[in-house]
Design an enzyme around this catalytic site. Structure first.
Site, PDB file in Angstrom:
ATOM      1  N   GLU A 466      53.633  51.583  37.784  1.00 33.75           N
ATOM      2  CA  GLU A 466      54.386  52.105  38.929  1.00 33.75           C
ATOM      3  C   GLU A 466      54.594  51.019  39.975  1.00 33.75           C
ATOM      4  OE1 GLU A 466      55.928  54.699  38.500  1.00 33.75           O
ATOM      5  OE2 GLU A 466      54.779  55.441  36.790  1.00 33.75           O
ATOM      6  N   HIS A 469      57.681  49.108  39.132  1.00 37.64           N
ATOM      7  CA  HIS A 469      58.898  49.777  39.633  1.00 37.64           C
ATOM      8  C   HIS A 469      59.031  49.536  41.137  1.00 37.64           C
ATOM      9  CE1 HIS A 469      60.127  51.846  36.048  1.00 37.64           C
ATOM     10  NE2 HIS A 469      59.031  52.567  35.947  1.00 37.64           N
TER      11      HIS A 469
HETATM   12 ZN    ZN Z   1      58.328  53.795  34.325  1.00 36.18          ZN
END
Ligand code: ZN
Length: 676
Positions: A466, A469
């Site tokens: 995460e 991202h």
């Molecule tokens: Zn992902």
């Protein structure tokens, strides 16, 4: 604090009653603004129509994002009602904008009247994406075809919902009550407790197993009772089909055929050879041939490994347990036995080395070494819960690049899973930069008493994923929200930065930064690390060919020119299995009837994306294996080539700029132990 024009949401002051009127006002204003812009009578330019649209959308996103976020992390009935009411309005608005012929003409005008040539990359990508999306929504069709397009879209949406409901109904209808305690042999405590709780809820004594994954999977993995495994397996793989204990009930056969027929028609209507080409119009992969070649190549090279792994499993089950015929319902069970036999590694043992605060600081240290980033905690920022932390991210030149909320632990009213979401997207305004802001949300085990939260290695990987991202979103240097960060990045490329970050969770040098025994601070021993690394690639060949079977089936199914009746679907699946699978399922297996990713979800002719992104991530990381896993030059190259341009350029161009060539599949094969 230096926030320029980035105004953070006032989470504690959001009043539920004010949300819907505020969204209504924004939508009304936006509609009026678009109409006014289209009617000025001046020739359309980037400045007088397209850029203002970016602004209008950004205003709406900034108002909606905190509401969407609260709905995910601090849900309550009143908020849910308002959220759903607004969602309908927002989706209507999006459809309306996507079908606005005046806007379509405006984009076309800007593209064709010289203006386009003098614009930068980001602006051009925005125009090209918009024109593509207008076309994919049927805007250029004649009136009769446009009507048909709408009919197909509506019918598909109903059929896809029906498919999903059939699977859900079938999953919930079947139950296996057990009263004989002997039959629970082998099951872990947690699975038995869950089964007991289900029985109580049903008003039964004993235990009840269901086809919900948390109930189903432990039985397949641990239950010593082979008949019990068979019964659950058969019920599970025949859900919503013409086979098994619920044969003919909620049967998806016709629904699937109709979905495929309509998708074919939709693709043709828009001028594509088939639905697969329609799907690729918004993806990184060039064309169908490239996808088929890509999957075929992976399959050819993984299959021999998968065959060896299966042979080993068969021999193990035969010698140690006297199993002559290893059936589909035996595979997870004996695989788990074999895994324990080889590695005897447990997530619980590893947990002690991953106290959450250490992992988070270690993660920050990793990106500091890679990209020169400095992350600083800010206190006093208003959030939705006292546990939530707030950080500012500075680059190597010490300029503020972005901000993020970190919400690590599970708690009531918070949706499960882990995700990164945009709070504010980067934008250049008349008075400066609007800095990007991210929400990083996980559901890690909360700290208990004096002890810190201890994470499993899986949870550590999730956090890194995460955060990848998050970096994509926060480090962008694009000035327009619709192609900044993850926006405008094709589906099959958007997981590159996230999967890429996961790699550092497996490297000694990085592990030293992110781990240490929570009491003694001792590092993970080299024998434990070796076992951990060896277990990582356990049966990776078998897993690979299974994913390839799904991906090839999906892609070829959506490339079929002719009929797609039930038997044709089964025939195609059998063909694909003959080519790539090593485990041949029994003839009653109707896996496809519950394959929601492609029949109900967004993965139609796109299931290959999982592997595609893995290849990109592994290949990008291989540069660090060559130059050192903290090689600053490579880190900075990744920052400049991939993270900063976001969605403003073609992903193949970006990847090639970083790697000096197009992606290769060998690093993934090597990394998963398939290639020596
Ligand atoms: Zn992902």
């Amino acid at each position: 604090m230096e926030l320029d024009n980035t105004r953070l949401p006032a989470f504690r002051h959001i009043e539920v009653d004010h949300i819907e009127p505020a969204i209504d006002t924004l939508l009304t204003d936006n509609r009026a603004a678009i109409a006014a812009r289209l009617q000025t009578g001046e020739p359309y330019t980037w400045e007088n129509i397209l850029y203002p649209l970016e602004d209008l959308q950004d205003r709406l996103n900034r108002a909606w994002s905190p509401v969407r976020h609260l709905h995910g992390v601090a849900d309550n009935d009143a908020l849910r009602r308002v959220y759903n009411a607004c969602l309908v309005k927002l989706s209507d608005y999006a459809t309306e904008v996507g079908q606005n012929e005046g806007l379509y003409r405006a984009y076309n005008y800007v593209k064709e009247h010289g203006e386009y040539e003098r614009l930068g990359h980001a602006e051009r990508t925005i125009i090209d994406n918009a024109l593509r999306d207008f076309r994919l929504s049927g805007i250029a069709l004649n009136p009769a075809d446009k009507d048909r397009f709408k009919q197909i879209k509506q019918a598909l949406s109903q059929l896809q919902t029906q498919f999903e409901e059939h699977v859900l109904d079938a999953t919930q209808a079947w139950k296996k009550p057990i009263t004989d305690v002997q039959r629970l042999s082998g099951l872990p405590d947690s699975a038995v407790r869950l089964a007991r709780q289900t029985a109580r809820r049903e008003g039964l004594t004993g235990w009840v197993f269901t086809l919900d994954f948390p109930s189903y999977m432990p039985v397949m993995t641990y239950a010593d009772d082979r008949d019990l495994r068979f019964e659950l397996y058969q019920a599970y793989v025949t859900r919503a089909s013409d086979q098994g204990p619920m044969a003919g009930k909620w049967d998806n056969t016709e629904v699937m055929a109709e979905i495929l027929r309509l998708r074919q028609e939709l693709g043709k209507l828009l001028g594509f050879a088939h639905y697969a080409d329609y799907s690729l119009a918004t993806k990184m992969a060039r064309d169908s041939a490239q996808v088929i070649e890509f999957l075929g190549d992976l399959a050819r090279r993984s299959r021999p490994v998968a065959e060896r792994e299966l042979a080993e499993l068969k021999a193990f089950a035969a010698h140690q347990y006297g199993i002559k015929e290893l059936e589909a319902w035996d595979i997870p069970y004996y695989s788990e036995k074999l895994r324990q036999h080889h590695y005897a590694i447990s997530q619980e043992e590893l947990r002690l080395y991953f106290p959450a605060p250490r992992v988070v600081q270690g993660l920050f240290a990793v990106v500091r070494r890679l990209y020169g980033l400095r992350i600083e905690r800010w206190t006093g920022v208003e959030t939705w819960h006292p546990e939530v932390e707030f950080y500012a991210l500075y680059d190597a030149a010490n300029s503020l690049r972005g901000l993020f909320y970190l919400d690590l632990y599970a708690r009531p009213h918070k949706r499960g899973g882990a995700w990164m979401d945009e709070c504010i997207v980067r934008k250049r305004t008349a008075t400066g930069i609007q800095h990007p802001v991210a929400y990083l949300t996980c559901n890690l085990t909360p700290p208990v008493g004096e002890d810190p939260s201890l994470l499993t290695h899986k949870e550590v990987i999730t956090l890194f994923h995460e955060f990848g991202h998050g970096l994509h979103h926060l480090l962008t240097l694009v000035d327009y929200p619709s192609v900044a960060g993850i926006n405008g990045v094709p589906w099959d490329a958007v997981e590159l930065p996230s999967q890429f970050m996961e790699n550092w969770c497996w490297e000694r040098e990085a592990l030293d930064l992110i781990s240490g025994h929570y009491q003694t601070g001792e590092p993970i021993s080299s024998t434990l690390l070796e076992r951990m690394l060896a277990a990582k690639n356990f049966q990776s060949g078998m897993q690979m060919v299974r994913q390839l079977e799904f991906a090839l089936f999906d892609f070829r199914l959506h490339s079929l020119p002719g009929t797609t009746e039930g038997p044709a679907i089964q025939r195609l699946l059998d063909e694909v299995r003959a080519e790539v699978a090593v485990v041949k399922p029994p003839t009653f297996n109707r896996f496809q009837h519950s394959f929601g990713h492609i029949f109900a979800g967004g993965y139609a002719a796109g299931y290959y994306s999982y592997k595609w992104a893995e290849v990109l991530a592994a290949d990008a990381f291989s540069r660090f294996l060559e130059c050192g896993i903290f090689d600053r030059e490579s880190g900075v190259a990744f920052l400049h080539s991939i993270l900063e341009p976001g969605g403003s350029r073609d992903p193949m161009e970006l990847f090639t700029a970083f790697r000096g060539r197009e992606p290769r599949i060998e690093p993934l094969l090597r990394h998963s132990g398939i290639l020596a």
